[in-house]
Structure formats: structure tokens, C-alpha cells
Design an enzyme around this catalytic site. Structure first.
Site: not given
Ligand code: CTP
Length: 410
Positions: A219-220
Site C-alpha cells: 500500500n502507499r
């Protein structure tokens, strides 16, 4: 203390005492001194006699523009053994040797620096530096615990190359990082060390769930909010364990860092660190699912063969688990939630489901980017409270979280 670069108002120059004890890292304190003076602080350097064997008085005097003494017998009419400490806004001892920590913990006063430590009523920061064995010795650890219990900020030494061929924990953190801690402590004034004597755990970053040796589900999350929480807690005197997942950022100074990759590893590290923690803040973006199977070899595409289907399984919900089964009575647990709509209603619902004490709710969407330096949130509490945090630096949100944690600590 007002500008972003840490420079201060020239009219009210904060008075800083830089204590230097006798370790090889004394030379790094010259850089700390330079950072402090160049940002407008009035710095009085008080070295020990041993420190002068590493770096001489002319260096300290020239860099600070102030007289330099080690004993209490110079300028006696000015009563320096009392006045220097009384007038200080901050005392920072860098490097602090094992001997200096022992003297400070036991209230010995046989030179100007130890006298100054007894007369100072401002925040005191110790930046220890020594060999790993000396740092880990129960005598040193007990002295550190004593100092923390009394309200001093003792920052964890860094891990790395020590004097000679040894490596390990005991390095003086980067002077720029010590300067940042001093800046934060000064900005908060005498109230600064309100987490002194506490152990807090912060998770940061985003987990990666491997699919094969070269691919993962990730994920970011940048980890910046978690790092801000760790840094601010250290400046407020806490012993901090930062459980870091894939941020790629250098370890923040003054905290213990555990590096992990996956949600399962993060769970293990958080549970271990939480065993004696006063508070746990789950700022990490933990993957809710991981691939059911890990391919030992790289998954290859093949002409005429359908694309593979990846089956996922649930990861443990760490926040819910540590909230339901607290490692210590009265442990304070904080979660984070990113919501796109019905932010407050969803946040309330998540707070209830997870069973934590506080939930920091961020609104996320197209225009709100991951990795930003700023954040805007509402902190919900289990007792019905709602604290809005306006758009601002992640450090400000971090401080609000600690402001809400402190009164809830057992
Ligand atoms: N968290 C956790 N373990 C997980 C997933 C999340 O500890 N397996 C923690 C995060 O660190 C964060 C909080 O739970 O503090 C919020 O996670 P979120 O993913 O928003 O919660 P979910 O229950 O997954 O919510 P949603 O229903 O929106 O997926």
C-alpha cells in the site's frame, strides 16, 4: 521558537547549556553547538575535564562566544555553579557518558556541569554515547530509568560503528537530529517531558505481503505520520519503540527501531514491544489480506495459459487484538482510520469495533495524497470525545495524539 528551520526570535534568545562529557563523540557536539548558535540560541558550553581531553576549551569558547569552565572555582563572584543552571531554558548533555549518567542519577556535584544539572529547573536532555556493553549494563540502565522517571529526556543511542572496530548500540545520534529534539523540547517549555518514564510503541509504514520472490501486495503509506509520532514522543521524554514497515526512511534519532516487512511480522514485533508499554499507537497501514500461497519461484506468464488467480486470506487484526487483550492494565491504545465518506460515523463505528481508546480519523480521497507532509484529522475517543486537528504538519497531529494519551495513562 517559531520558524520552520528552528531559528528563534533574536530578541528572546533561548538560553541553552550544552554539557559535554568525556567521550570521543565530543567532537560531534561542536556541530550541535554550531546548529544551536546559528539558529539564534545563546549557548553556554560546560564541558567536563575529561571532555577537554577530546576537544579543547578554545574550540568551545570560539564557537559559543562564551567563557568555558569545567570547575566551580572560576568567576566565583558570579556564582556560576548555581546561576548557569538557574537561568537555562534547556540543558542538553551530548555526549553523556555512562559516568555522567551515573553522577546525574545520583545527584553528585563535583564539577560545574554536575552542579548545573542540580540547579536547572528547565527540561534536561541527555544524549548518551558509549560502548554497547556499558549502555546495556544494568547499572547504566537503572540510572537511565531513574533519570527518565524524574522527567529527563534520555534519547536512545543510535546503532552503528563505535570507536575502534566495534559496531552496536551506543553511537551518539546525528547532531542534526539531537538539534531537532532540542528544538521540540524548547518549543514545549517546562511541560515538555510529560512522557518521561513511559514506554510507547508506534507502528509506521505499510506492510508488504509477498506473492513470489519479486512481487508483493502493498500500500502507499509513507510512514511519515508514524515517524512524527515517534519523534515527538521521544522529545516528550518517552522510551520509544518504532515498529517500521517498508518506509525506506532512515531511523529517527533517539528511538529503538524494529524493521518488519509483513503484517504477521508486524504483529509479532508489536506484541513483543507492547508487553511493557504504557501506550501503543497503530499508525501503520496493515494489509488486511495476504496471498494464501507464496510461490518459491517467480510466477511466469505462459502463452495460451490463463492468468493466475491470486487467492487471499485474512491477516490478523492487530489493533483489535491488542485492544481486547491488553498487555498491561490501563495501557492506552490508539488506532488510525482512513475513510472516504461518512467519515465521523464510520470512524465511531470502527472505534467501537476495534475497541481502542482513541481513533485518529483521516478523510482520504483523490485530492488527499499519501506521503504528504501535512495532515488533517479528527481524533475520536471511546468516551465520546471528538478533537478536530486542523490542516497542519504531521508533528502537530502527533502532539495532539500524545496530548490526548497523557491524561489517559495509568
Ligand atoms: N490494523 C491492524 N491490523 C490489521 C488492519 C488494520 O492493526 N490487519 C490497524 C491499523 O494500524 C489502523 C487501524 O487498524 O490503526 C485501521 O485499519 P483499517 O484498515 O482502516 O481498518 P479495517 O478494519 O480494515 O477497516 P475497513 O473496514 O475500512 O477495511
Amino acid at each position: 521558537m517559531d520558524s520552520v528551520d528552528g531559528s528563534v526570535d533574536a530578541v528572546v534568545r533561548p538560553k541553552v547549556v550544552l554539557g559535554v562529557s568525556g567521550g570521543i563523540a565530543a567532537y560531534k557536539a561542536c556541530e550541535l553547538l554550531r546548529r544551536l548558535t546559528e539558529s539564534g540560541h545563546e549557548v553556554r558550553v560546560v564541558p567536563t575535564a575529561s571532555a577537554l581531553r577530546f576537544v579543547g576549551a578554545p574550540t568551545w569558547s570560539a564557537l559559543s562566544g562564551q567563557p568555558v569552565n569545567t570547575d566551580v572555582w572560576s568567576d566565583v563572584h558570579e556564582v556560576p555553579h548555581v546561576r548557569i543552571g538557574q537561568h537555562a531554558d534547556l540543558v542538553v548533555v551530548a555526549p553523556a557518558t555512562a559516568d555522567m549518567l551515573a553522577k546525574a542519577a545520583h545527584g553528585l556535584a563535583d564539577d560545574l556541569l554536575t552542579n548545573t544539572l542540580l540547579t536547572a529547573r528547565c527540561p534536561v536532555v541527555f544524549a548518551p554515547a558509549m560502548h554497547t556493553e556499558m549502555w546495556e549494563h544494568p547499572a547504566t540502565q537503572e540510572n537511565v530509568a531513574t533519570l527518565r522517571r524524574r522527567g529527563a529526556v534520555v534519547i536512545e543511542p543510535a546503532v552503528g560503528r563505535l570507536t575502534g572496530v566495534d559496531t552496536g548500540k551506543g553511537r551518539l545520534p546525528d547532531p542534526g537530529e539531537i538539534f531537532e529534539i532540542c528544538r521540540r523540547v524548547l518549543a514545549r517549555g517546562v511541560e515538555a517531558p510529560d512522557l518521561a518514564g513511559r514506554h510507547v510503541v508506534v507502528s509506521a509504514g505499510g506492510t508488504r505481503e509477498p506473492l513470489d520472490p519479486v512481487r508483493y501486495l502493498g500500500n502507499r503509506s509513507s510512514g511519515k505520520q508514524g515517524y512524527a509520532l515517534a519523534r515527538t514522543a521521544a522529545a516528550r521524554g518517552a522510551r520509544v519503540t518504532l515498529v517500521e514497515a517498508n518506509t525506506g526512511m532512515p531511523d529517527p534519532a533517539g528511538v529503538d527501531v524494529v524493521h518488519v516487512g509483513t503484517a504477521v511480522q508486524l504483529r509479532e514485533a508489536v506484541l513483543k514491544a507492547a508487553a511493557d508499554a504504557d501506550a501503543v499507537v497503530m499508525a501503520a497501514a496493515v494489509a488486511d489480506f495476504r496471498p494464501a500461497a507464496y510461490a518459491e519461484g517467480k510466477i511466469k506468464k505462459k502463452d495460451g495459459v490463463e492468468a493466475p488467480v491470486v487467492t487471499l486470506v485474512r491477516n490478523p487484526d492487530i489493533l483489535a487484538e491488542i485492544s481486547a487483550d491488553r498487555a498491561r492494565p490501563g495501557q492506552v491504545i490508539v488506532g488510525f482510520a482512513a475513510e472516504t465518506d461518512d467519515v465521523l460515523a464510520n470512524g465511531r463505528d470502527k472505534l467501537r469495533r476495534k475497541g481502542c481508546d482513541l481513533l485518529v480519523v483521516n478523510e482520504v480521497g483523490e485530492h488527499r495524497t499519501f506521503g504528504a507532509e501535512v495532515n488533517e484529522a479528527v481524533v475520536l475517543s471511546a468516551d465520546g470525545g471528538e478533537t478536530p486537528v486542523p490542516h497542519g504538519p504531521k508533528e502537530a497531529l502527533a502532539d495532539t495524539v500524545w496530548d490526548l494519551v497523557v491524561p489517559r495513562l495509568a
